[in-house]
Design a protein around this motif. Structure first.
Motif, PDB file in Angstrom:
ATOM      1  N   ARG A  11       4.823  -3.584  -4.490  1.00  0.00           N
ATOM      2  CA  ARG A  11       4.477  -4.453  -3.352  1.00  0.00           C
ATOM      3  C   ARG A  11       5.741  -5.005  -2.685  1.00  0.00           C
ATOM      4  NH1 ARG A  11       0.470  -6.481  -7.194  1.00  0.00           N
ATOM      5  NH2 ARG A  11      -1.576  -5.702  -6.538  1.00  0.00           N
ATOM      6  N   GLU A  12       6.742  -5.331  -3.493  1.00  0.00           N
ATOM      7  CA  GLU A  12       7.984  -5.890  -2.960  1.00  0.00           C
ATOM      8  C   GLU A  12       8.646  -4.967  -1.949  1.00  0.00           C
ATOM      9  OE1 GLU A  12      10.527  -6.782  -6.276  1.00  0.00           O
ATOM     10  OE2 GLU A  12       9.537  -8.687  -6.676  1.00  0.00           O
ATOM     11  N   LEU A  15       5.524  -4.328   1.088  1.00  0.00           N
ATOM     12  CA  LEU A  15       4.734  -5.365   1.735  1.00  0.00           C
ATOM     13  C   LEU A  15       5.384  -6.740   1.860  1.00  0.00           C
ATOM     14  CD1 LEU A  15       1.371  -4.430  -0.005  1.00  0.00           C
ATOM     15  CD2 LEU A  15       2.055  -3.886   2.344  1.00  0.00           C
ATOM     16  N   ASN A  16       6.086  -7.197   0.840  1.00  0.00           N
ATOM     17  CA  ASN A  16       6.429  -8.614   0.899  1.00  0.00           C
ATOM     18  C   ASN A  16       7.697  -9.043   0.175  1.00  0.00           C
ATOM     19  OD1 ASN A  16       5.770  -8.523  -1.814  1.00  0.00           O
ATOM     20  ND2 ASN A  16       3.762  -9.426  -1.539  1.00  0.00           N
ATOM     21  N   ASN A  24      11.828  -5.593   3.462  1.00  0.00           N
ATOM     22  CA  ASN A  24      10.802  -4.654   3.010  1.00  0.00           C
ATOM     23  C   ASN A  24      10.320  -3.872   4.230  1.00  0.00           C
ATOM     24  OD1 ASN A  24       8.387  -6.144   4.205  1.00  0.00           O
ATOM     25  ND2 ASN A  24       9.257  -7.736   2.891  1.00  0.00           N
ATOM     26  N   LYS A  26       7.377  -3.778   5.748  1.00  0.00           N
ATOM     27  CA  LYS A  26       6.593  -4.563   6.701  1.00  0.00           C
ATOM     28  C   LYS A  26       7.515  -5.413   7.575  1.00  0.00           C
ATOM     29  CE  LYS A  26       2.098  -6.635   6.850  1.00  0.00           C
ATOM     30  NZ  LYS A  26       0.968  -7.121   6.073  1.00  0.00           N
ATOM     31  N   ASP A  27       8.503  -6.019   6.970  1.00  0.00           N
ATOM     32  CA  ASP A  27       9.466  -6.835   7.705  1.00  0.00           C
ATOM     33  C   ASP A  27      10.253  -5.979   8.698  1.00  0.00           C
ATOM     34  OD1 ASP A  27      11.067  -9.217   8.251  1.00  0.00           O
ATOM     35  OD2 ASP A  27      12.646  -8.257   7.060  1.00  0.00           O
ATOM     36  N   TYR A  97       0.472   0.243   5.063  1.00  0.00           N
ATOM     37  CA  TYR A  97       0.205  -1.028   4.375  1.00  0.00           C
ATOM     38  C   TYR A  97      -1.110  -0.975   3.590  1.00  0.00           C
ATOM     39  CZ  TYR A  97       3.749  -2.392   7.774  1.00  0.00           C
ATOM     40  OH  TYR A  97       4.881  -2.445   8.549  1.00  0.00           O
TER      41      TYR A  97
END
Length: 155
Positions: A11-12, A15-16, A24, A26-27, A97
């Motif tokens: 996830r790191e 996603l986050n 990451n 998403k960022d 995602y």
């Protein structure tokens, strides 16, 4: 439980997280337009193509985690459809995602014993080896995306 820790590591990167790379997927991808996702820098892959590529592998392994077959092939991992609009770009990101969330959730539901079991075929090693490879592969391409984005932003 190891599976919870491994799921959180996955996830790191997508996603986050900020611990390893201070960013990451998403960022990084949230700051990129569809035109930038298609922007070619020298002979490097585009950000859009790298996003498709990492999702291709996540989808393929996710299918196995759901009880299906390993149907992906390396030779198709860059066969991305064109990104011709912001809608296309947002859809690709959302697919990444959603698949990543499902992937992490399924890892978390696994037993630690299953991590040590053979993944599809002995030549691929264990589930743990393949999940670790997904995390490492994702970080590798996240680094590329981050650098390409900086190159595009500095033009």
């Amino acid at each position: 439980m190891r599976t919870k820790q491994i799921a959180n590591r996955f996830r790191e990167v997508i996603l986050n997280g900020r611990w390893i790379a201070n960013t990451n997927y998403k960022d990084q991808l949230s700051k990129i337009s569809w035109e930038q996702a298609n922007k070619k820098v020298s002979d490097l892959n585009t950000i859009g193509l790298l996003t498709f590529h990492i999702n291709y592998y996540i989808e393929g392994v996710l299918n196995v985690l759901k009880g299906g077959d390993l149907e992906i092939r390396d030779k198709y991992s860059f066969d991305a459809p064109s990104i011709t609009s912001e809608k296309d770009w947002q859809a690709l990101q959302q697919r990444l995602y959603n698949n990543s969330k499902s992937f992490a959730d399924l890892i978390e539901q696994m037993s630690d014993v299953q991590l040590d079991e053979v993944f599809v075929d002995e030549k691929y090693g264990t589930y743990q080896r393949n999940i670790d490879a997904m995390i490492e592969h994702a970080y590798y391409h996240l680094g590329q995306i981050t650098l390409i984005n900086k190159m595009i932003s500095n033009e």
